[in-house]
Design an enzyme around this catalytic site. Sequence first.
Site, PDB file in Angstrom:
ATOM      1  N   CYS A  21       0.863  -1.190   0.000  1.00  0.00           N
ATOM      2  CA  CYS A  21       0.000   0.000   0.000  1.00  0.00           C
ATOM      3  C   CYS A  21       0.896   1.236   0.000  1.00  0.00           C
ATOM      4  CB  CYS A  21      -0.976  -0.021   1.178  1.00  0.00           C
ATOM      5  SG  CYS A  21      -0.197   0.045   2.803  1.00  0.00           S
ATOM      6  N   ASN A  24       2.301   1.460   4.397  1.00  0.00           N
ATOM      7  CA  ASN A  24       2.608   0.200   5.094  1.00  0.00           C
ATOM      8  C   ASN A  24       2.295   0.296   6.592  1.00  0.00           C
ATOM      9  OD1 ASN A  24       5.489  -1.984   5.661  1.00  0.00           O
ATOM     10  ND2 ASN A  24       3.405  -2.549   5.240  1.00  0.00           N
ATOM     11  N   CYS A  26      -1.401   0.891   7.429  1.00  0.00           N
ATOM     12  CA  CYS A  26      -2.842   0.637   7.567  1.00  0.00           C
ATOM     13  C   CYS A  26      -3.271  -0.610   6.791  1.00  0.00           C
ATOM     14  CB  CYS A  26      -3.665   1.841   7.097  1.00  0.00           C
ATOM     15  SG  CYS A  26      -3.372   3.345   8.052  1.00  0.00           S
ATOM     16  N   ARG A  27      -3.371  -0.492   5.469  1.00  0.00           N
ATOM     17  CA  ARG A  27      -3.995  -1.570   4.686  1.00  0.00           C
ATOM     18  C   ARG A  27      -3.110  -2.791   4.493  1.00  0.00           C
ATOM     19  NH1 ARG A  27      -5.153   2.114  -0.287  1.00  0.00           N
ATOM     20  NH2 ARG A  27      -3.251   3.013   0.585  1.00  0.00           N
ATOM     21  N   SER A  28      -1.845  -2.584   4.076  1.00  0.00           N
ATOM     22  CA  SER A  28      -1.030  -3.781   3.765  1.00  0.00           C
ATOM     23  C   SER A  28      -0.670  -4.597   5.005  1.00  0.00           C
ATOM     24  CB  SER A  28       0.197  -3.430   2.911  1.00  0.00           C
ATOM     25  OG  SER A  28       1.072  -2.550   3.573  1.00  0.00           O
ATOM     26  N   ASP A 136      -8.214   3.828   1.082  1.00  0.00           N
ATOM     27  CA  ASP A 136      -7.275   4.236   2.114  1.00  0.00           C
ATOM     28  C   ASP A 136      -8.048   4.758   3.336  1.00  0.00           C
ATOM     29  OD1 ASP A 136      -5.316   5.343   3.618  1.00  0.00           O
ATOM     30  OD2 ASP A 136      -4.468   6.583   2.020  1.00  0.00           O
TER      31      ASP A 136
HETATM   32  P1  4NP Z   1      -1.767   2.875   4.093  1.00  0.00           P
HETATM   33  O1  4NP Z   1      -2.384   4.241   4.670  1.00  0.00           O
HETATM   34  O2  4NP Z   1      -1.226   3.202   2.721  1.00  0.00           O
HETATM   35  O3  4NP Z   1      -2.936   1.958   4.031  1.00  0.00           O
HETATM   36  O4  4NP Z   1      -0.692   2.457   5.075  1.00  0.00           O
HETATM   37  C1  4NP Z   1      -1.719   5.458   4.677  1.00  0.00           C
HETATM   38  C2  4NP Z   1      -0.801   5.724   5.644  1.00  0.00           C
HETATM   39  C3  4NP Z   1      -0.185   6.956   5.674  1.00  0.00           C
HETATM   40  C4  4NP Z   1      -0.487   7.914   4.723  1.00  0.00           C
HETATM   41  C5  4NP Z   1      -1.406   7.626   3.740  1.00  0.00           C
HETATM   42  C6  4NP Z   1      -2.019   6.399   3.718  1.00  0.00           C
HETATM   43  N1  4NP Z   1       0.138   9.179   4.768  1.00  0.00           N
HETATM   44  O5  4NP Z   1      -0.216  10.047   3.947  1.00  0.00           O
HETATM   45  O6  4NP Z   1       1.009   9.415   5.613  1.00  0.00           O
END
Ligand code: 4NP
Length: 169
Positions: A21, A24, A26-28, A136
């Site tokens: 993702c 790294n 939240c989703r992955s 997201d």
């Molecule tokens: P992820 O979520 O891609 O599912 O881990 C996010 C985590 C951080 C950010 C965006 C999405 N960020 O903009 O910092």
Amino acid sequence: MPSRDLAEAEAMRKPAILFVCLGNICRSPLAEAAFRRAASQAGLDVEIDSAGTGDWHLGYPPDSRAQAIARAKGIDISDLRARQVTPEDFERFDLLLALDHQNLNDLVAMRPPNARGRARLLLDMVPGREGETVHDPFYGTESDFEAAWDDVSEAAGALVRSLADQTSG
Ligand code: 4NP
């Protein structure tokens, strides 16, 4: 090693899957956790990891809301640490599964020519959900994390079924 032995060793290697993702955190990590449990329950021997295309959270544990939803499902993901995907991951993993289209575009742009690993969208693994995104949840609410969990769990189940079919010949 003679090339035939190399080919045999390659054929015997366990499947290796990387979930990717943006951050790294939240989703992955949730996809990694859901798939690790589903594969273990199915008795599949698979190498599993997750990574992010971005570098903002390197070395950090998963977002507390992601940890909370995993904990609610009986899985502790507090030991995971964010890392960034690298071109070498295309040699280490057979399948690099992107959580959304931007992640997929970034993977495709990074993939070395003739690499072993293929990049795909995670929800392409779910019959009838091809082309869909795991949204997201970072700027969202608890219910967005629930939705992400539901998506990655569905994908994990579909992926395990597909791998079990392949390994049973
Ligand atoms: P992820 O979520 O891609 O599912 O881990 C996010 C985590 C951080 C950010 C965006 C999405 N960020 O903009 O910092």
